[in-house]
Scaffold this active site. Sequence first.
Site, PDB file in Angstrom:
ATOM      1  N   LYS A  13       0.222  -8.222 -36.360  1.00 12.92           N
ATOM      2  CA  LYS A  13      -0.494  -8.457 -37.621  1.00 12.92           C
ATOM      3  C   LYS A  13      -0.211  -7.373 -38.655  1.00 12.92           C
ATOM      4  O   LYS A  13       0.134  -7.666 -39.799  1.00 12.92           O
ATOM      5  CB  LYS A  13      -2.028  -8.477 -37.387  1.00 12.92           C
ATOM      6  CG  LYS A  13      -2.505  -9.542 -36.440  1.00 12.92           C
ATOM      7  CD  LYS A  13      -4.025  -9.492 -36.272  1.00 12.92           C
ATOM      8  CE  LYS A  13      -4.551  -8.228 -35.630  1.00 12.92           C
ATOM      9  NZ  LYS A  13      -4.116  -8.009 -34.233  1.00 12.92           N
ATOM     10  N   ARG A  89     -13.254 -11.432 -36.404  1.00 12.86           N
ATOM     11  CA  ARG A  89     -12.936 -11.307 -34.986  1.00 12.86           C
ATOM     12  C   ARG A  89     -14.027 -11.896 -34.106  1.00 12.86           C
ATOM     13  O   ARG A  89     -13.902 -11.878 -32.881  1.00 12.86           O
ATOM     14  CB  ARG A  89     -12.773  -9.838 -34.634  1.00 12.86           C
ATOM     15  CG  ARG A  89     -11.319  -9.401 -34.521  1.00 12.86           C
ATOM     16  CD  ARG A  89     -11.289  -7.984 -33.979  1.00 12.86           C
ATOM     17  NE  ARG A  89     -10.001  -7.612 -33.510  1.00 12.86           N
ATOM     18  CZ  ARG A  89      -9.160  -6.810 -34.176  1.00 12.86           C
ATOM     19  NH1 ARG A  89      -9.454  -6.336 -35.353  1.00 12.86           N
ATOM     20  NH2 ARG A  89      -8.004  -6.491 -33.647  1.00 12.86           N
ATOM     21  N   ARG A 162      -2.692   5.820 -31.003  1.00 11.70           N
ATOM     22  CA  ARG A 162      -4.102   5.470 -31.132  1.00 11.70           C
ATOM     23  C   ARG A 162      -4.808   5.640 -29.793  1.00 11.70           C
ATOM     24  O   ARG A 162      -4.282   5.230 -28.761  1.00 11.70           O
ATOM     25  CB  ARG A 162      -4.245   4.016 -31.615  1.00 11.70           C
ATOM     26  CG  ARG A 162      -4.052   3.870 -33.103  1.00 11.70           C
ATOM     27  CD  ARG A 162      -3.946   2.441 -33.565  1.00 11.70           C
ATOM     28  NE  ARG A 162      -4.942   1.536 -32.990  1.00 11.70           N
ATOM     29  CZ  ARG A 162      -5.051   0.261 -33.333  1.00 11.70           C
ATOM     30  NH1 ARG A 162      -4.235  -0.262 -34.248  1.00 11.70           N
ATOM     31  NH2 ARG A 162      -5.953  -0.502 -32.773  1.00 11.70           N
ATOM     32  N   ARG A 173      -9.688  -4.384 -24.353  1.00 12.70           N
ATOM     33  CA  ARG A 173      -9.494  -4.892 -25.712  1.00 12.70           C
ATOM     34  C   ARG A 173      -8.919  -6.296 -25.706  1.00 12.70           C
ATOM     35  O   ARG A 173      -9.337  -7.156 -26.476  1.00 12.70           O
ATOM     36  CB  ARG A 173      -8.541  -3.979 -26.468  1.00 12.70           C
ATOM     37  CG  ARG A 173      -9.262  -3.027 -27.361  1.00 12.70           C
ATOM     38  CD  ARG A 173      -8.339  -2.006 -27.896  1.00 12.70           C
ATOM     39  NE  ARG A 173      -7.459  -2.523 -28.907  1.00 12.70           N
ATOM     40  CZ  ARG A 173      -6.208  -2.084 -29.073  1.00 12.70           C
ATOM     41  NH1 ARG A 173      -5.702  -1.183 -28.291  1.00 12.70           N
ATOM     42  NH2 ARG A 173      -5.497  -2.569 -30.049  1.00 12.70           N
TER      43      ARG A 173
HETATM   44  P1  ADP Z   1      -5.266  -4.197 -33.303  1.00  7.91           P
HETATM   45  O1  ADP Z   1      -4.137  -3.593 -34.093  1.00  7.91           O
HETATM   46  O2  ADP Z   1      -5.218  -3.782 -31.888  1.00  7.91           O
HETATM   47  O3  ADP Z   1      -5.428  -5.657 -33.475  1.00  7.91           O
HETATM   48  P2  ADP Z   1      -7.179  -3.140 -35.235  1.00  7.91           P
HETATM   49  O4  ADP Z   1      -6.460  -1.977 -35.811  1.00  7.91           O
HETATM   50  O5  ADP Z   1      -7.280  -4.371 -36.038  1.00  7.91           O
HETATM   51  O6  ADP Z   1      -6.592  -3.473 -33.785  1.00  7.91           O
HETATM   52  O7  ADP Z   1      -8.644  -2.694 -34.803  1.00  7.91           O
HETATM   53  C1  ADP Z   1      -8.859  -1.572 -33.984  1.00  7.91           C
HETATM   54  C2  ADP Z   1     -10.275  -1.581 -33.461  1.00  7.91           C
HETATM   55  O8  ADP Z   1     -11.199  -1.530 -34.568  1.00  7.91           O
HETATM   56  C3  ADP Z   1     -10.689  -2.837 -32.691  1.00  7.91           C
HETATM   57  O9  ADP Z   1     -10.320  -2.780 -31.309  1.00  7.91           O
HETATM   58  C4  ADP Z   1     -12.202  -2.834 -32.886  1.00  7.91           C
HETATM   59  O10 ADP Z   1     -12.829  -1.875 -32.046  1.00  7.91           O
HETATM   60  C5  ADP Z   1     -12.329  -2.341 -34.325  1.00  7.91           C
HETATM   61  N1  ADP Z   1     -12.311  -3.493 -35.248  1.00  7.91           N
HETATM   62  C6  ADP Z   1     -11.319  -3.816 -36.132  1.00  7.91           C
HETATM   63  N2  ADP Z   1     -11.623  -4.948 -36.790  1.00  7.91           N
HETATM   64  C7  ADP Z   1     -12.833  -5.349 -36.306  1.00  7.91           C
HETATM   65  C8  ADP Z   1     -13.688  -6.465 -36.559  1.00  7.91           C
HETATM   66  N3  ADP Z   1     -13.354  -7.420 -37.452  1.00  7.91           N
HETATM   67  N4  ADP Z   1     -14.851  -6.531 -35.880  1.00  7.91           N
HETATM   68  C9  ADP Z   1     -15.210  -5.606 -34.992  1.00  7.91           C
HETATM   69  N5  ADP Z   1     -14.454  -4.547 -34.687  1.00  7.91           N
HETATM   70  C10 ADP Z   1     -13.275  -4.415 -35.331  1.00  7.91           C
HETATM   71  P1  ADP Z   2      -1.334  -5.695 -34.475  1.00  3.18           P
HETATM   72  O1  ADP Z   2      -1.638  -5.225 -35.866  1.00  3.18           O
HETATM   73  O2  ADP Z   2      -1.401  -7.179 -34.338  1.00  3.18           O
HETATM   74  O3  ADP Z   2      -2.113  -4.986 -33.420  1.00  3.18           O
HETATM   75  P2  ADP Z   2       1.201  -4.259 -34.809  1.00  3.18           P
HETATM   76  O4  ADP Z   2       1.808  -4.821 -36.040  1.00  3.18           O
HETATM   77  O5  ADP Z   2       0.603  -2.914 -34.878  1.00  3.18           O
HETATM   78  O6  ADP Z   2       0.178  -5.335 -34.173  1.00  3.18           O
HETATM   79  O7  ADP Z   2       2.329  -4.280 -33.665  1.00  3.18           O
HETATM   80  C1  ADP Z   2       2.063  -3.770 -32.352  1.00  3.18           C
HETATM   81  C2  ADP Z   2       3.259  -2.961 -31.867  1.00  3.18           C
HETATM   82  O8  ADP Z   2       4.362  -3.832 -31.627  1.00  3.18           O
HETATM   83  C3  ADP Z   2       3.768  -1.926 -32.875  1.00  3.18           C
HETATM   84  O9  ADP Z   2       4.248  -0.819 -32.156  1.00  3.18           O
HETATM   85  C4  ADP Z   2       4.899  -2.658 -33.609  1.00  3.18           C
HETATM   86  O10 ADP Z   2       5.891  -1.738 -34.096  1.00  3.18           O
HETATM   87  C5  ADP Z   2       5.457  -3.556 -32.519  1.00  3.18           C
HETATM   88  N1  ADP Z   2       5.904  -4.873 -33.009  1.00  3.18           N
HETATM   89  C6  ADP Z   2       5.374  -5.604 -34.032  1.00  3.18           C
HETATM   90  N2  ADP Z   2       6.025  -6.791 -34.151  1.00  3.18           N
HETATM   91  C7  ADP Z   2       6.971  -6.815 -33.174  1.00  3.18           C
HETATM   92  C8  ADP Z   2       7.965  -7.786 -32.773  1.00  3.18           C
HETATM   93  N3  ADP Z   2       8.101  -8.967 -33.411  1.00  3.18           N
HETATM   94  N4  ADP Z   2       8.755  -7.460 -31.736  1.00  3.18           N
HETATM   95  C9  ADP Z   2       8.612  -6.275 -31.085  1.00  3.18           C
HETATM   96  N5  ADP Z   2       7.704  -5.335 -31.407  1.00  3.18           N
HETATM   97  C10 ADP Z   2       6.890  -5.591 -32.443  1.00  3.18           C
END
Ligand code: ADP
Ligand code: ADP
Length: 218
Positions: A13, A89, A162, A173
């Site tokens: 994302k 979420r 992180r 998670r």
């Molecule tokens: P990821 O990249 O793993 O999808 P995010 O960066 O979006 O995670 O979020 C990191 C953490 O922040 C989540 O695991 C949760 O604890 C909190 N968080 C983010 N967005 C939300 C939401 N919409 N509702 C509740 N908690 C959230």
């Molecule tokens: P989210 O926001 O959904 O948690 P991220 O964009 O942070 O996901 O991506 C999670 C991890 O995977 C990061 O280390 C990113 O560089 C890597 N990544 C993202 N898209 C791809 C892909 N299409 N193929 C391989 N690795 C990816």
Amino acid sequence: MNLLIMGLPGAGKGTQAAKMVEQFNLIHISTGDMFRAAMANQTEMGKLAKSYIDAGNLVPDEVTNGIVKERLAQADIAENGFLLDGYPRTIEQAQALDKTLLELGLTLDGVINIEIDPSILVDRLSGRYMCRACGATYHKVFNPTKVENVCDTCGASEFYQREDDKPETVKNRLEVNIAQGEPIIAHYRELGLVSAIEGDQEIANVFADIEKAVDSIK
Ligand code: ADP
Ligand code: ADP
Ligand code: ZN
């Protein structure tokens, strides 16, 4: 144009959102980024959020709904359009968002749902690292910085992993997000808003598919 990007943790994302906001001139609203900024600044909200985030749990809905509503009410959103990333979420958040948009006179135009088999996400999350200065996201193997130890986006050279990407937290998670996510997608499917995107392909190819989907929304 107002969009959501959805997908499990590690689906891509944040990576795709960064490209989308540049390409389509949208304002990126990432609840995860907002919480990380609040934690770095050690605000009251940041301290509260940290106890949930570090355990891999969701921050309570009333806190999260409040910060999103506050951001959506600012004037730049109605002018430019938004891309919400990581929100909603829970189904309660989806209902709160519906209400907030109605109150603000905004309409949701589409939902980009990055689909991915959860089994590959552990590798994605365990290799993820972040720029301390700007929050840009990289991956040790799949998406390293172009120049070793220099952020492509801002040129800084301090990176971190992180806390919630450590293996102890990742499993919880993923479970939490899988359980909460499906009813939300179902809600937006009923409204005919969802574009499904195959997430298990190279970053550039995922983006090409997203561009096609967005072009058909516009
Ligand atoms: P990821 O990249 O793993 O999808 P995010 O960066 O979006 O995670 O979020 C990191 C953490 O922040 C989540 O695991 C949760 O604890 C909190 N968080 C983010 N967005 C939300 C939401 N919409 N509702 C509740 N908690 C959230
Ligand atoms: P989210 O926001 O959904 O948690 P991220 O964009 O942070 O996901 O991506 C999670 C991890 O995977 C990061 O280390 C990113 O560089 C890597 N990544 C993202 N898209 C791809 C892909 N299409 N193929 C391989 N690795 C990816
Ligand atoms: Zn940076």
